[in-house]
Scaffold this active site. Structure first.
Site, PDB file in Angstrom:
ATOM      1  N   ARG A 195      46.082  40.771  48.154  1.00 42.76           N
ATOM      2  CA  ARG A 195      47.113  40.851  47.047  1.00 42.76           C
ATOM      3  C   ARG A 195      47.761  42.512  47.185  1.00 42.76           C
ATOM      4  O   ARG A 195      48.957  42.376  46.732  1.00 42.76           O
ATOM      5  CB  ARG A 195      46.231  40.766  45.581  1.00 42.76           C
ATOM      6  CG  ARG A 195      47.058  40.894  44.310  1.00 42.76           C
ATOM      7  CD  ARG A 195      46.254  40.602  43.374  1.00 42.76           C
ATOM      8  NE  ARG A 195      47.152  40.698  42.131  1.00 42.76           N
ATOM      9  CZ  ARG A 195      46.644  41.609  41.048  1.00 42.76           C
ATOM     10  NH1 ARG A 195      45.627  42.431  41.118  1.00 42.76           N
ATOM     11  NH2 ARG A 195      47.457  41.880  40.225  1.00 42.76           N
ATOM     12  N   HIS A 242      51.588  43.234  46.798  1.00 39.43           N
ATOM     13  CA  HIS A 242      51.943  44.301  45.984  1.00 39.43           C
ATOM     14  C   HIS A 242      52.807  45.277  46.684  1.00 39.43           C
ATOM     15  O   HIS A 242      53.891  45.906  45.975  1.00 39.43           O
ATOM     16  CB  HIS A 242      51.222  44.812  45.183  1.00 39.43           C
ATOM     17  CG  HIS A 242      50.525  44.124  44.015  1.00 39.43           C
ATOM     18  ND1 HIS A 242      49.854  44.549  42.911  1.00 39.43           N
ATOM     19  CD2 HIS A 242      50.553  42.735  43.987  1.00 39.43           C
ATOM     20  CE1 HIS A 242      49.569  43.464  41.999  1.00 39.43           C
ATOM     21  NE2 HIS A 242      50.228  42.141  42.545  1.00 39.43           N
ATOM     22  N   ASN A 302      48.365  46.584  38.449  1.00 42.70           N
ATOM     23  CA  ASN A 302      47.500  46.950  39.625  1.00 42.70           C
ATOM     24  C   ASN A 302      45.910  47.174  39.241  1.00 42.70           C
ATOM     25  O   ASN A 302      45.036  47.364  39.885  1.00 42.70           O
ATOM     26  CB  ASN A 302      47.888  48.629  40.062  1.00 42.70           C
ATOM     27  CG  ASN A 302      47.185  49.437  39.004  1.00 42.70           C
ATOM     28  OD1 ASN A 302      46.526  49.059  38.150  1.00 42.70           O
ATOM     29  ND2 ASN A 302      47.515  50.527  39.256  1.00 42.70           N
ATOM     30  N   HIS A 318      46.598  32.215  45.889  1.00 45.25           N
ATOM     31  CA  HIS A 318      45.578  31.955  44.761  1.00 45.25           C
ATOM     32  C   HIS A 318      44.521  31.033  44.891  1.00 45.25           C
ATOM     33  O   HIS A 318      43.731  30.695  44.003  1.00 45.25           O
ATOM     34  CB  HIS A 318      46.424  31.627  43.405  1.00 45.25           C
ATOM     35  CG  HIS A 318      47.372  32.695  43.139  1.00 45.25           C
ATOM     36  ND1 HIS A 318      48.212  32.528  41.924  1.00 45.25           N
ATOM     37  CD2 HIS A 318      47.539  34.114  43.346  1.00 45.25           C
ATOM     38  CE1 HIS A 318      48.941  33.803  41.804  1.00 45.25           C
ATOM     39  NE2 HIS A 318      48.454  34.750  42.742  1.00 45.25           N
TER      40      HIS A 318
HETATM   41  C1  HEM Z   1      54.332  33.931  42.735  1.00 50.36           C
HETATM   42  C2  HEM Z   1      54.163  35.023  41.966  1.00 50.36           C
HETATM   43  C3  HEM Z   1      52.669  35.764  41.678  1.00 50.36           C
HETATM   44  C4  HEM Z   1      52.272  36.071  40.513  1.00 50.36           C
HETATM   45  C5  HEM Z   1      52.943  35.887  39.057  1.00 50.36           C
HETATM   46  C6  HEM Z   1      50.947  36.524  40.594  1.00 50.36           C
HETATM   47  C7  HEM Z   1      50.067  37.000  39.713  1.00 50.36           C
HETATM   48  C8  HEM Z   1      48.721  37.522  39.843  1.00 50.36           C
HETATM   49  C9  HEM Z   1      47.754  37.668  38.765  1.00 50.36           C
HETATM   50  C10 HEM Z   1      48.165  37.943  37.291  1.00 50.36           C
HETATM   51  C11 HEM Z   1      46.484  37.875  39.342  1.00 50.36           C
HETATM   52  C12 HEM Z   1      45.222  38.314  38.858  1.00 50.36           C
HETATM   53  C13 HEM Z   1      45.059  39.768  38.431  1.00 50.36           C
HETATM   54  C14 HEM Z   1      43.901  39.945  37.724  1.00 50.36           C
HETATM   55  O1  HEM Z   1      44.155  39.706  36.569  1.00 50.36           O
HETATM   56  O2  HEM Z   1      43.071  40.727  38.188  1.00 50.36           O
HETATM   57  C15 HEM Z   1      46.799  37.540  40.724  1.00 50.36           C
HETATM   58  C16 HEM Z   1      45.815  37.678  41.620  1.00 50.36           C
HETATM   59  C17 HEM Z   1      45.769  37.249  42.915  1.00 50.36           C
HETATM   60  N1  HEM Z   1      46.940  37.063  43.700  1.00 50.36           N
HETATM   61 FE1  HEM Z   1      48.836  36.707  42.894  1.00 50.36          FE
HETATM   62  N2  HEM Z   1      50.487  36.454  42.066  1.00 50.36           N
HETATM   63  C18 HEM Z   1      51.484  35.849  42.563  1.00 50.36           C
HETATM   64  C19 HEM Z   1      51.962  35.789  44.034  1.00 50.36           C
HETATM   65  C20 HEM Z   1      50.929  36.090  44.860  1.00 50.36           C
HETATM   66  C21 HEM Z   1      51.252  36.380  46.453  1.00 50.36           C
HETATM   67  C22 HEM Z   1      52.438  36.129  46.941  1.00 50.36           C
HETATM   68  C23 HEM Z   1      49.914  36.334  46.990  1.00 50.36           C
HETATM   69  C24 HEM Z   1      49.615  36.712  48.404  1.00 50.36           C
HETATM   70  C25 HEM Z   1      50.142  36.105  49.420  1.00 50.36           C
HETATM   71  C26 HEM Z   1      48.883  36.592  45.815  1.00 50.36           C
HETATM   72  C27 HEM Z   1      47.624  36.966  46.020  1.00 50.36           C
HETATM   73  C28 HEM Z   1      46.623  36.939  45.077  1.00 50.36           C
HETATM   74  C29 HEM Z   1      45.327  37.237  45.250  1.00 50.36           C
HETATM   75  C30 HEM Z   1      44.621  36.998  46.527  1.00 50.36           C
HETATM   76  C31 HEM Z   1      44.840  37.262  44.038  1.00 50.36           C
HETATM   77  C32 HEM Z   1      43.301  37.578  43.700  1.00 50.36           C
HETATM   78  C33 HEM Z   1      43.143  39.040  43.514  1.00 50.36           C
HETATM   79  C34 HEM Z   1      41.468  39.358  43.428  1.00 50.36           C
HETATM   80  O3  HEM Z   1      40.518  38.428  43.673  1.00 50.36           O
HETATM   81  O4  HEM Z   1      40.992  40.382  42.929  1.00 50.36           O
HETATM   82  N3  HEM Z   1      49.346  36.308  44.686  1.00 50.36           N
HETATM   83  N4  HEM Z   1      47.973  37.099  41.167  1.00 50.36           N
HETATM   84  C1  LIG Z   2      43.285  51.582  41.329  1.00 50.42           C
HETATM   85  C2  LIG Z   2      43.902  52.187  40.197  1.00 50.42           C
HETATM   86  O1  LIG Z   2      44.513  53.284  40.224  1.00 50.42           O
HETATM   87  N1  LIG Z   2      44.180  51.766  39.075  1.00 50.42           N
HETATM   88  C3  LIG Z   2      44.694  52.047  37.869  1.00 50.42           C
HETATM   89  C4  LIG Z   2      45.720  50.970  37.451  1.00 50.42           C
HETATM   90  O2  LIG Z   2      46.364  51.456  36.225  1.00 50.42           O
HETATM   91  C5  LIG Z   2      45.423  51.683  35.087  1.00 50.42           C
HETATM   92  C6  LIG Z   2      46.369  51.917  34.023  1.00 50.42           C
HETATM   93  O3  LIG Z   2      47.341  50.915  33.541  1.00 50.42           O
HETATM   94  C7  LIG Z   2      44.462  53.004  35.503  1.00 50.42           C
HETATM   95  O4  LIG Z   2      43.627  53.185  34.480  1.00 50.42           O
HETATM   96  C8  LIG Z   2      43.646  52.607  36.734  1.00 50.42           C
HETATM   97  O5  LIG Z   2      42.952  53.518  37.213  1.00 50.42           O
END
Ligand code: HEM
Ligand SMILES: CC(=O)N[C@H]1CO[C@H](CO)[C@@H](O)[C@@H]1O
Ligand SMILES: *[C@@H]1O[C@H](CO)[C@@H](O)[C@H](O)[C@H]1NC(C)=O
Ligand SMILES: *[C@@H]1O[C@H](CO)[C@@H](O)[C@H](O)[C@H]1NC(C)=O
Ligand SMILES: *[C@@H]1O[C@H](CO)[C@@H](O)[C@H](O)[C@H]1NC(C)=O
Ligand SMILES: *[C@@H]1O[C@H](CO)[C@@H](O)[C@H](O)[C@H]1NC(C)=O
Length: 330
Positions: free
Chosen positions: A68, A72, A100, A198
């Site tokens: 991710r 980003h 982030n 995902h």
């Molecule tokens: C299509 C648009 C996308 C949206 C709107 C989106 C949105 C999100 C959101 C909201 C989360 C959860 C963050 C959290 O609450 O901790 C997430 C997690 C994640 N996203 Fe996406 N994402 C998108 C595309 C992608 C792409 C292109 C990748 C990589 C190829 C990706 C890989 C991941 C991964 C691996 C996680 C899990 C992160 C973790 O385990 O901490 N996403 N994404």
């Molecule tokens: C890893 C990191 O820098 N996280 C920051 C993301 O943004 C929030 C505020 O929106 C900070 O509190 C975190 O430290």
């Protein structure tokens, strides 16, 4: 005689064709190439792989975080490591932006960078390290492997304000997702394929609770989500909960498989952006096709789209710099 002349002509044509294809490929790679460091730092990729493997074998949950992080990075200012920069007194960096929140794993990038600076000071960019680490992390958890052309250079700018305008939101519908991806040179196939990222990892409740409690401001739920699943999610995520985590591919969030598409097809995609894949004929067809692992092309497709994503807005040649420390500009 004649057939020999023919075969000679054929091989000349073949060599020319190969040359054209190679040139096209280079052009496609935006100046990146496989093995960019093969003479300047021959062990760069092996060292990166070793350190990443050590970390991920110990803590597999970092693999989705690194994937991710690469996403980003690439969507904001291109794959130039702006996501790694710390804020300074005068500047709120990308790290300080809301999406982030759950970015993590910076210490792995820093460990690789430290080892590479020791071996070949000032040679390997943080942007390349991030691209390689994301690839290696996914392959440690048995995900697909993709080639990472290298030669990226590091940017010197990172602005929190650019995160919200460049990253897709989990509330995006198909129209918004398509235009977000198109603005980065990615097509609808890349959208449905990369969303498959995902299949691993977790989300925090606030990324989807609007679907559970107050979807249109009438205390309602998202009608496009399986209502039984909504009931289950409500048990995990109470209103206002910002810390609980939920797997996006329940029970299989550590395995890089095709389950994500099964989940989406059952109307259990966690985000509106996941659910949106059912609202377009092309993406819907892909979801239906991939949900049976047998004959699925997902792993190969994912590898191809990652190579494309890794080339968004890269800096090459004399642009940017090679940072000494990934969290600050030189
Ligand atoms: C299509 C648009 C996308 C949206 C709107 C989106 C949105 C999100 C959101 C909201 C989360 C959860 C963050 C959290 O609450 O901790 C997430 C997690 C994640 N996203 Fe996406 N994402 C998108 C595309 C992608 C792409 C292109 C990748 C990589 C190829 C990706 C890989 C991941 C991964 C691996 C996680 C899990 C992160 C973790 O385990 O901490 N996403 N994404
Ligand atoms: C890893 C990191 O820098 N996280 C920051 C993301 O943004 C929030 C505020 O929106 C900070 O509190 C975190 O430290
Ligand atoms: C998608 O969202 C945008 C912005 O909210 C809206 O204008 C548009 O009508 C929506 N499109 C569809 C197909 O729902
Ligand atoms: C739901 O949203 C509406 C409109 O934004 C708001 O007035 C209302 O207080 C919300 N209800 C709950 C329970 O949060
Ligand atoms: C999408 O598929 C539906 C059902 O198969 C069909 O009726 C519709 O015309 C298709 N839309 C487009 C834009 O192809
Ligand atoms: C950047 O921030 C992290 C986390 O706060 C910190 O560990 C690191 O030392 C910082 N980097 C620099 C160059 O100050």
């Amino acid at each position: 005689m004649k057939s020999m002349a023919n075969s000679k002509l054929f091989s000349v044509l073949f060599i020319q064709l190969t040359l054209v294809l190679v040139l096209l490929d280079l052009a496609n790679a935006q100046g990146l190439k496989l093995g960019f460091y093969s003479s300047s730092c021959p062990s760069a990729e092996a060292i990166t792989k070793k350190i990443t493997t050590n970390f991920i074998s110990h803590t597999p949950s970092f693999a989705p975080k690194l994937l991710r992080m690469h996403f980003h990075d690439c969507f904001v200012r291109g794959c130039e490591a702006s996501v790694l920069l710390n804020s300074t007194t005068n500047n709120q960096a990308e790290k300080a932006a809301i999406p982030n929140l759950s970015l993590n794993g910076f210490q792995i990038i820093d460990a690789v960078k430290a080892a590479l600076e020791k071996k070949c000071p000032g040679v390997v960019s943080c942007a390349d390290i991030l691209a390689l680490v994301a690839r290696d992390a996914v392959s440690v958890i048995k995900g697909p492997f993709w080639p990472v052309p290298t030669g990226r250079r590091d940017g010197r700018i990172s602005l929190a304000s650019e995160v919200l305008t460049n990253l897709p939101f989990p509330t995006f519908n198909m129209t918004q997702l398509k235009s977000s991806f198109a603005s980065k040179g990615l097509n609808v196939k890349d959208l449905v394929v990369l969303s498959g990222g995902h299949t691993i990892g977790i989300s925090h409740c606030p990324s989807f609770t609007n679907r559970l409690y107050n979807f249109t401001g009438k205390g309602d739920t998202d009608p496009t989500m399986d209502q039984n699943y909504i009931a289950q999610l409500k048990k995990k995520c109470k209103p206002g909960d910002t810390t609980t985590i939920v797997e996006m591919d329940p029970g299989s969030s550590k395995i890089f498989d095709t389950d994500y598409y099964t989940v989406v097809s059952k109307r259990r995609g966690l985000f509106q952006s996941d659910a949106a894949l059912l609202t377009d004929n092309t993406t819907n067809a892909y979801v239906q096709l991939q949900k049976t692992p047998k004959g699925s092309t997902f792993l190969k497709d994912f590898a191809d789209s990652m190579v494309k994503m890794g080339q968004i807005g890269v800096l090459t040649g004399n642009s940017g710099e090679i940072r000494k420390i990934c969290s600050r500009i030189n």
